[in-house]
Design a protein around this motif. Structure first.
Motif, PDB file in Angstrom:
ATOM      1  N   ARG A  66      31.264  -6.293  53.272  1.00 31.66           N
ATOM      2  CA  ARG A  66      31.490  -5.132  53.474  1.00 31.66           C
ATOM      3  C   ARG A  66      33.180  -4.820  53.700  1.00 31.66           C
ATOM      4  NH1 ARG A  66      30.011  -2.603  58.167  1.00 31.66           N
ATOM      5  NH2 ARG A  66      30.063  -0.633  57.087  1.00 31.66           N
ATOM      6  N   VAL A  69      34.826  -5.265  50.099  1.00 29.70           N
ATOM      7  CA  VAL A  69      34.657  -4.024  49.414  1.00 29.70           C
ATOM      8  C   VAL A  69      35.588  -2.753  49.713  1.00 29.70           C
ATOM      9  CG1 VAL A  69      32.912  -2.362  48.747  1.00 29.70           C
ATOM     10  CG2 VAL A  69      32.262  -4.705  48.608  1.00 29.70           C
ATOM     11  N   ASN A  73      38.347  -0.938  47.599  1.00 29.67           N
ATOM     12  CA  ASN A  73      38.178   0.480  47.481  1.00 29.67           C
ATOM     13  C   ASN A  73      39.597   1.345  47.835  1.00 29.67           C
ATOM     14  OD1 ASN A  73      35.748   0.483  46.239  1.00 29.67           O
ATOM     15  ND2 ASN A  73      34.388   0.710  47.885  1.00 29.67           N
ATOM     16  N   LEU A  84      33.508   0.605  44.237  1.00 28.87           N
ATOM     17  CA  LEU A  84      32.725  -0.457  44.256  1.00 28.87           C
ATOM     18  C   LEU A  84      31.772  -0.013  45.337  1.00 28.87           C
ATOM     19  CD1 LEU A  84      34.205  -4.007  44.078  1.00 28.87           C
ATOM     20  CD2 LEU A  84      32.972  -2.822  42.487  1.00 28.87           C
ATOM     21  N   TYR A  86      27.696  -1.432  47.396  1.00 27.92           N
ATOM     22  CA  TYR A  86      26.914  -2.565  47.580  1.00 27.92           C
ATOM     23  C   TYR A  86      25.542  -2.035  47.846  1.00 27.92           C
ATOM     24  CZ  TYR A  86      28.663  -1.683  52.127  1.00 27.92           C
ATOM     25  OH  TYR A  86      29.138  -0.991  53.550  1.00 27.92           O
ATOM     26  N   VAL A 370      33.798 -11.516  46.329  1.00 31.52           N
ATOM     27  CA  VAL A 370      33.868  -9.922  46.054  1.00 31.52           C
ATOM     28  C   VAL A 370      35.113  -9.741  45.121  1.00 31.52           C
ATOM     29  CG1 VAL A 370      34.286  -7.679  46.965  1.00 31.52           C
ATOM     30  CG2 VAL A 370      32.696  -9.460  48.030  1.00 31.52           C
ATOM     31  N   ALA A 374      35.387  -7.957  41.140  1.00 29.08           N
ATOM     32  CA  ALA A 374      36.277  -7.012  41.312  1.00 29.08           C
ATOM     33  C   ALA A 374      37.376  -7.035  39.923  1.00 29.08           C
ATOM     34  CB  ALA A 374      36.924  -6.708  42.504  1.00 29.08           C
TER      35      ALA A 374
END
Length: 832
Positions: A66, A69, A73, A84, A86, A370, A374
């Motif tokens: 988390r 991400v 972002n 992004l 999830y 992650v 990305a």
């Protein structure tokens, strides 16, 4: 999965932690709860993860995803203008978490059978997880058909490197192969060759075990004991077997839950003085670190993924926990159960500091996974500072292709995959600094921070395979349970210098030590299992590592005793020659004729021959020297003895036996009995010496450090007969001379013959005694001295007195004097 299920998930208080909307969705599988024992069922059962024990380490992993991400972002350099999202599921079982898989593969809430896979766009663009090799191997085939990228953060089984079976599988965690190679390097570094390997009954441990067995095959490391832990394992029995086998290094290659139970049992069973090597799954386990009495079990060394600090993660967790902890959630704990494994009521109660201080082993692996996805999206969408091309469709196979090309730096770490989808090995070696003051904490408590005080992990080394293999370990930072010395774990202790290894048990590395005997040595670098015989010209003491050259011993002509013997022989030859000349000039005188006449010259010649034999005792023996030295002397000296015997017998016959046995005396005179006896006696000795035929011999037995060069006969018994035969003649000579003790003085030679025979006996009995007791380096000198003494005995006792009469008592060397002596003897006999 139905729409109703989605609505149920959204009603959960913490559903925001499991899902986030966005332009591109990442799938995440994390063990927020953990099934200790899956069990078996005879009927279908819906898996509800929140009913299982809560896993703080698993929840921490979820938070890392988390965090990554959210960080992307909020970034203006990666995916600008694109968000992004999830979809995360609690993956709490190895074989019963398929609903989450179907959700990832679904589109618009349903899973369809595809005809054209190239145009297929599933719900998620990539899947992160699950944690654990067995879990991954179970569900990975669902994603392989569509080439949906699985970027894994915790599955290290080497079987996942097989691209034929797992073409779209990649991972940011190092495979077991690299970790096992590091463990082997550590074992070799400290010369630990007698180890135990404890695993679990899962793919993670089984794969590592096979890699370990293959890896040590060409080394001198031996797997003394191996065990797979199950729910029914008797840990005390396992630990006692390890103790019985004297194994001091134990590799525990298991997941956290298996390691906890084994370490607890080790503490309870008072297992001390061991080195425990922890695999990455539990090498930074705070739960194990908090166990009371952990410091008593020995030294723990862990293998951990490269520890990389994630800036801002602590603040993120604290903020997230403040948002999720609401009174409403506490009150609704018993009101709702979600079937899609996105319910986590314990997540609302855990203390933020506990999440932050959980093992960070896989944090960077999740974080980088992650970023890998990305950055691949960034490339496909052709992003730049102005934004991204949102019209570009992202298909799984295209994303997979870009992910494989990943090559960038992230927090000073190089992110790259090889042809198998594996990253380079990046490990830290950690030492568990254990103190007696380690506090015991309730790891299930959510209200207090886990403060371990003097208990902590200390990085003591590293291992990298890119750009080159680099293995570093700082031994000074490790506090061994042996108080400074490196512990020993070998099937057998090293043998002392000079000892050979005798294998026992079934391993080459197990041996007992035997001291190499005399005349052998051990070369530990060439062959530690064999005592190598020394060469014939070498010797060694027991327990030697090399041989010494033997000293070659023989009678050197330059030695003082040799010079003295040579002078003595030379004087004897000179004296013999002088006496021979003297006797030749006075041949017709009574003294010479009474001494034997012609027989005197034979005796003098044989004395010269026996004296010359001494000359061949010096220098290195050869065949000629041995013949002249060992055969000529007994032959020449036997002639002398036979002459003395005949001379003694003949005088006795003249004065005592001629009248009593006239016919026998006449026969003796008629057939030249004296010369016949000399010929027969000499021939017998000649035959005996011919049969013995001495030869040169290098005596390497008598002395360990010497080679004695001697002359040796073929038969010891025959040599004894030769000596006894000469002794027999000497004894016979002594008897006849004793019988003539009352003869006229001019004919009475008992004293001179007795003296010479006694000197013969004494010299050769001394030599034979020395020979029979122990061979000596001076034995050859003793033999030469005996030969010379025997020769001198006859010369000095028999010939020198007669020469003295000839030279200084000419009155006694007349016929009248001899007649007078005979008349006195006759009158004496008549009066008796």
């Amino acid at each position: 999965m139905s729409q109703n299920t989605h609505s149920l998930a959204k009603d959960s208080c913490v559903s925001s932690e499991f899902s986030l909307s966005g332009d591109y969705i990442l799938g995440g599988l994390f063990p927020v709860h953990s099934a200790i024992n899956n069990g078996t069922f005879d009927f279908p059962v819906a898996l509800e993860c929140d009913r299982l024990p809560f896993s703080a380490p698993g929840y921490q992993k979820l938070q890392v995803m988390r965090f990554a991400v959210e960080e992307i972002n909020n970034s203006s350099s990666i995916l600008p203008g694109v968000s992004l999202g999830y979809q995360i599921f609690d993956h709490c079982s190895e074989v019963r978490n398929f609903p989450s898989v179907f959700d990832f593969l679904s589109r618009n809430g349903s899973v369809e059978i595809h005809v054209n896979l190239k145009d297929y766009e599933p719900k998620v663009v990539s899947v992160l997880g699950p944690y654990g090799s067995s879990e991954t191997i179970t569900i990975a085939p669902f994603f392989m058909m569509d080439l949906l990228p699985m970027v894994n953060y915790g599955s290290s089984s080497s079987s996942l490197s097989n691209k034929k079976s797992f073409p779209s599988f990649l991972r940011t965690v190092t495979s077991n192969r690299g970790q096992v190679q590091l463990i082997i390097r550590i074992l070799q570094r400290y010369k630990w060759n007698w180890v135990a390997f404890i695993g679990c009954d899962n793919d993670y441990s089984q794969d590592a075990l096979q890699l370990f067995v293959d890896g040590i095959r060409e080394t001198k490391i031996y797997l003394a004991y191996q065990e797979d832990l199950t729910g029914n394992s008797k840990h005390n029995v396992i630990l006692q077997k390890i103790k019985m086998l004297r194994i001091n290094v134990i590799i525990i290659y298991t997941q956290d839950k298996c390691a906890v139970s084994l370490i607890k049992s080790a503490i309870e069973n008072n297992i001390h003085d061991k080195v425990w090597i922890a695999s990455d799954a539990w090498s930074l386990s705070k739960k194990i670190l908090s166990q009371k009495g952990l410091h008593t079990i020995g030294t723990i060394i862990g293998i951990a993924e490269r520890l990389v600090n994630l800036p801002g993660f602590s603040e993120f967790v604290q903020k997230s926990q403040r948002q999720s902890k609401c009174l409403e959630c506490r009150n609704r704990k018993q009101d709702f159960r979600a079937a899609c494994n996105q319910a986590c009521y314990d997540c609302s109660y855990i203390n933020a500091s506990k999440i932050i201080h959980e093992s960070p082993t896989f944090n960077f692996a999740i974080y980088s996974a992650v970023y890998v996805v990305a950055k691949a999206l960034h490339t496909i969408l052709q992003c730049d500072t102005n934004g991204c091309n949102e019209t570009e469709r992202v298909f799984p196979f295209k994303l997979l292709k870009e992910i494989k090309k990943s090559d960038f730096k992230l927090l000073d770490q190089h992110i790259k995959f090889d042809e198998n989808g594996d990253p380079p090995s990046r490990y830290d070696i950690v030492f568990w600094a254990l103190g007696t003051s380690c506090p015991v904490q309730d790891v299930a408590s959510d209200d207090t921070e886990l403060d371990l005080g003097s208990c902590h992990f200390q990085t003591v080394g590293s291992y990298d395979t890119q750009p080159d293999i680099r293995f570093i370990i700082n031994e000074t930072l490790i506090q061994w349970y042996t108080n400074g010395t490196i512990p020993v774990s070998q099937c057998s202790e090293d043998c002392k210098m000079g000892s050979v290894r005798r294998p026992y048990r079934k391993y080459e590395g197990c041996f007992e030590c035997d001291v190499c005997p005399n005349d052998t040595y051990i070369n530990h670098s060439a062959d530690p299992y064999s005592c190598i015989p020394c060469k014939k010209n070498e010797w060694s003491d027991p327990g030697s590592t090399s041989c010494k050259e033997r000293v070659v011993v023989y009678i050197r002509i330059t030695e003082p005793l040799s010079i003295l013997l040579l002078l003595s022989v030379s004087f004897m030859l000179f004296l013999t020659a002088a006496i021979t000349i003297l006797f030749a000039r006075n041949y017709n005188t009574p003294v010479v004729r009474s001494a034997g006449g012609k027989m005197c010259f034979l005796m003098l010649g044989c004395l010269c021959g026996s004296g010359l034999s001494v000359f061949f005792s010096f220098g290195v023996p050869n065949q000629i020297k041995c013949v002249f030295r060992s055969s000529f002397f007994p032959i020449f000296y036997t002639v002398c003895l036979s002459c003395l015997t005949v001379r003694s017998f003949q005088i006795v016959c003249v004065f005592k036996m001629a009248a009593k046995l006239p016919r026998a005396y006449d026969c003796w005179v008629k057939y030249n009995g004296q010369w016949l006896f000399i010929a027969v006696a000499s021939t017998v000795q000649l035959i005996l010496c011919g049969l013995s035929f001495p030869r040169p011999l290098n005596d390497t037995v008598s002395f360990k450090d010497q080679i004695i060069l001697i002359c040796n006969t073929r038969d010891v018994i025959l040599s004894g007969i030769i000596v006894l035969y000469a002794g027999f003649l000497g004894a016979l000579c002594f008897i006849f001379s004793y019988m003539g003790t009352d003869l006229p003085k001019n004919y009475n030679e008992a004293k001179s013959i007795t003296f010479s025979v006694l000197l013969f006996f004494i010299s050769w009995i001394s030599y034979l005694t020395l020979y029979s007791i122990h061979a000596n380096r001076h034995l050859s000198k003793m033999e030469a001295l005996s030969m010379l003494t025997s020769s001198y005995g006859i010369l000095l006792s028999y010939f020198v007195p007669k020469s003295y009469i000839i030279l200084f008592k000419p009155v006694k060397n007349t016929q009248a004097h001899f007649q007078s002596c005979i008349q006195d003897y006759t009158q004496k006999i008549s009066r008796m």
